[in-house]
Design a protein around this motif. Sequence first.
Motif, mmCIF file in Angstrom:
data_model
loop_
_atom_site.group_PDB
_atom_site.id
_atom_site.type_symbol
_atom_site.label_atom_id
_atom_site.label_comp_id
_atom_site.label_asym_id
_atom_site.label_seq_id
_atom_site.Cartn_x
_atom_site.Cartn_y
_atom_site.Cartn_z
ATOM 1 N N GLY A 166 1.127 -1.119 0.226
ATOM 2 C CA GLY A 166 0.102 0.103 0.287
ATOM 3 C C GLY A 166 0.864 1.330 0.233
ATOM 4 N N SER A 167 2.206 1.306 0.333
ATOM 5 C CA SER A 167 2.999 2.363 0.145
ATOM 6 C C SER A 167 3.257 2.655 -0.631
ATOM 7 N N ARG A 168 3.847 3.675 -0.964
ATOM 8 C CA ARG A 168 4.521 4.041 -2.848
ATOM 9 C C ARG A 168 5.526 2.927 -2.648
ATOM 10 N N THR A 169 7.070 3.404 -2.139
ATOM 11 C CA THR A 169 7.437 2.602 -2.025
ATOM 12 C C THR A 169 7.313 0.806 -2.869
ATOM 13 N N TYR A 170 6.671 0.249 -2.384
ATOM 14 C CA TYR A 170 6.101 -0.638 -2.037
ATOM 15 C C TYR A 170 6.370 -1.477 -3.806
ATOM 16 N N GLY A 171 7.343 -2.484 -4.030
ATOM 17 C CA GLY A 171 7.661 -3.373 -5.154
ATOM 18 C C GLY A 171 8.052 -4.106 -5.248
ATOM 19 N N VAL A 172 8.268 -4.880 -6.323
ATOM 20 C CA VAL A 172 8.709 -5.695 -6.593
ATOM 21 C C VAL A 172 9.754 -6.467 -5.257
ATOM 22 N N PRO A 173 10.789 -5.491 -5.068
ATOM 23 C CA PRO A 173 12.207 -6.086 -4.329
ATOM 24 C C PRO A 173 11.411 -6.339 -2.622
ATOM 25 N N VAL A 226 4.282 -12.539 -8.919
ATOM 26 C CA VAL A 226 4.514 -10.724 -8.533
ATOM 27 C C VAL A 226 5.521 -10.083 -9.635
ATOM 28 N N ASP A 227 6.369 -10.377 -10.388
ATOM 29 C CA ASP A 227 7.296 -9.677 -11.650
ATOM 30 C C ASP A 227 5.812 -9.138 -12.917
ATOM 31 N N ALA A 228 4.336 -10.302 -12.721
ATOM 32 C CA ALA A 228 3.956 -9.942 -14.195
ATOM 33 C C ALA A 228 2.998 -8.543 -12.748
ATOM 34 N N ALA A 229 3.030 -8.587 -12.365
ATOM 35 C CA ALA A 229 1.369 -7.840 -11.199
ATOM 36 C C ALA A 229 2.575 -6.030 -11.554
ATOM 37 N N PHE A 230 3.598 -6.101 -11.146
ATOM 38 C CA PHE A 230 4.128 -4.786 -11.332
ATOM 39 C C PHE A 230 4.772 -4.184 -12.118
ATOM 40 N N ALA A 231 4.861 -4.754 -13.786
ATOM 41 C CA ALA A 231 5.764 -4.797 -14.402
ATOM 42 C C ALA A 231 5.199 -3.084 -15.612
ATOM 43 N N ARG A 233 2.777 -0.737 -13.633
ATOM 44 C CA ARG A 233 2.330 -0.472 -11.674
ATOM 45 C C ARG A 233 0.980 0.166 -12.476
ATOM 46 N N ARG A 234 0.784 0.967 -13.237
ATOM 47 C CA ARG A 234 -0.396 1.302 -13.317
ATOM 48 C C ARG A 234 -1.949 0.326 -13.641
ATOM 49 N N LYS A 235 -1.254 -0.196 -14.270
ATOM 50 C CA LYS A 235 -2.344 -1.263 -14.495
ATOM 51 C C LYS A 235 -2.947 -2.692 -13.156
ATOM 52 N N THR A 236 -4.691 -2.473 -13.310
ATOM 53 C CA THR A 236 -5.204 -3.086 -12.776
ATOM 54 C C THR A 236 -4.688 -4.420 -12.767
ATOM 55 N N LEU A 237 -4.727 -5.812 -11.974
ATOM 56 C CA LEU A 237 -4.633 -7.065 -11.551
ATOM 57 C C LEU A 237 -4.902 -7.372 -12.766
ATOM 58 N N ARG A 238 -6.532 -7.279 -13.444
ATOM 59 C CA ARG A 238 -6.987 -8.075 -14.591
ATOM 60 C C ARG A 238 -5.579 -8.493 -15.814
ATOM 61 N N ALA A 239 -5.445 -6.403 -15.669
ATOM 62 C CA ALA A 239 -4.998 -5.832 -16.764
ATOM 63 C C ALA A 239 -3.193 -6.780 -16.910
ATOM 64 N N ALA A 240 -3.034 -6.359 -15.243
ATOM 65 C CA ALA A 240 -1.434 -7.141 -15.325
ATOM 66 C C ALA A 240 -0.914 -8.755 -15.643
ATOM 67 N N LEU A 241 -2.212 -9.343 -14.938
ATOM 68 C CA LEU A 241 -1.727 -10.665 -15.422
ATOM 69 C C LEU A 241 -2.513 -11.884 -16.206
ATOM 70 N N SER A 242 -2.920 -10.510 -17.449
ATOM 71 C CA SER A 242 -4.200 -11.427 -18.163
ATOM 72 C C SER A 242 -3.062 -12.371 -18.771
ATOM 73 N N GLY A 243 -1.166 -11.550 -19.331
ATOM 74 C CA GLY A 243 -0.860 -12.587 -19.969
ATOM 75 C C GLY A 243 0.004 -13.790 -19.285
ATOM 76 N N LEU A 244 -0.342 -13.745 -17.982
ATOM 77 C CA LEU A 244 0.091 -15.111 -17.500
ATOM 78 C C LEU A 244 -1.343 -16.341 -17.411
ATOM 79 N N PHE A 245 -1.990 -15.695 -17.184
ATOM 80 C CA PHE A 245 -3.990 -16.589 -17.614
ATOM 81 C C PHE A 245 -4.052 -16.566 -18.795
ATOM 82 N N GLY A 246 -3.739 -15.858 -20.007
ATOM 83 C CA GLY A 246 -4.544 -16.356 -21.033
ATOM 84 C C GLY A 246 -4.936 -15.204 -21.598
ATOM 85 N N SER A 247 -5.848 -14.261 -20.858
ATOM 86 C CA SER A 247 -6.687 -13.489 -21.158
ATOM 87 C C SER A 247 -7.245 -12.576 -20.008
ATOM 88 N N GLY A 248 -8.118 -11.421 -20.049
ATOM 89 C CA GLY A 248 -8.386 -10.705 -18.623
ATOM 90 C C GLY A 248 -9.646 -11.211 -18.372
#
Length: 290
Positions: A166-173, A226-231, A233-248
């Motif tokens: 939830g913090s501004r600096t939260y990310g992959v690391p 994790v990597d896909a979710a932050f690739a 950052r502005r995308k929702t999880l639905r959009a960010a993870l669509s590649g992993l799951f095959g579609s939105g």
Amino acid sequence: MTDTPGALLGPAEIRELAGRLGVRPTKTLGQNFVHDGGTVRKIVRAAGVEPGDRVVEVGPGLGSLTLGLLEAGASVVAVEIDPVLAGQLHTTVHGHAPDADLELVTADAMDVTDLPGAPPSALVANLPYNVAVPVLLTFLQRFDSLRSVLVMVQAEVADRLAAPPGSRTYGVPSAKAAWYGAARRSLTISRHVFWPVPNVDSALVEIVRHDPPVTTATREEVFRVVDAAFAQRRKTLRAALSGLFGSGPAAEEALRAAGVDPSLRGERLAIADFARIAERLGAEAGTVDA
């Protein structure tokens, strides 16, 4: 620990050693040498090093922190990539602490998969700025004997490693470090205790190891999410993870099954949330394989 004068390296000796060895600190290796004995002892105290502890140090350089760890009674295995610095370290340590327990590995830390002697229980290091996060995460992955970590890194990196969801600096690391343990930002270290003086301040990050989240997913699967979710950052999880799951729509279905709101962004999720999503990824793969 004693405050014996001359037990640690001072500014004059640092420069004399570097001059004699022809060492010119490089940005490529991220080399900045600590020349203040008080700062070294402060780091060792913050790490809670006690006599008999087995400590691994990455990037000992000219030996400032190494001597501080040995002074505290630790047994140290040091990993140094620079052969010139590695060749000098034993000589320096012998001159200051002839009875100290030091073993040296001359190698790139990212290539080290085994360490000599007893397994280390702690990692204490002044990590080169440019490789701090990958080295830290790699050592936590490869050496499960490590119960605690105290590393000095660029202050901005320290903030990212210790950031909560939830913090501004939260990310992959932040998320990946949380897989291994609880991280917190400790002391700020002035740039003026280094030679050469870097352009930024440093800070200590402490990680106390705990078990990873209970999950059927592997660490690799969780980190893929994790990597896909932050690739992006502005995308929702639905959009960010669509590649992993095959579609939105498939990503949304998996997220809902994992109890995660598809409209959230990755910065809102804790590592346990990523693990539940990764379980759905594994379940989807199993369905396809079947």
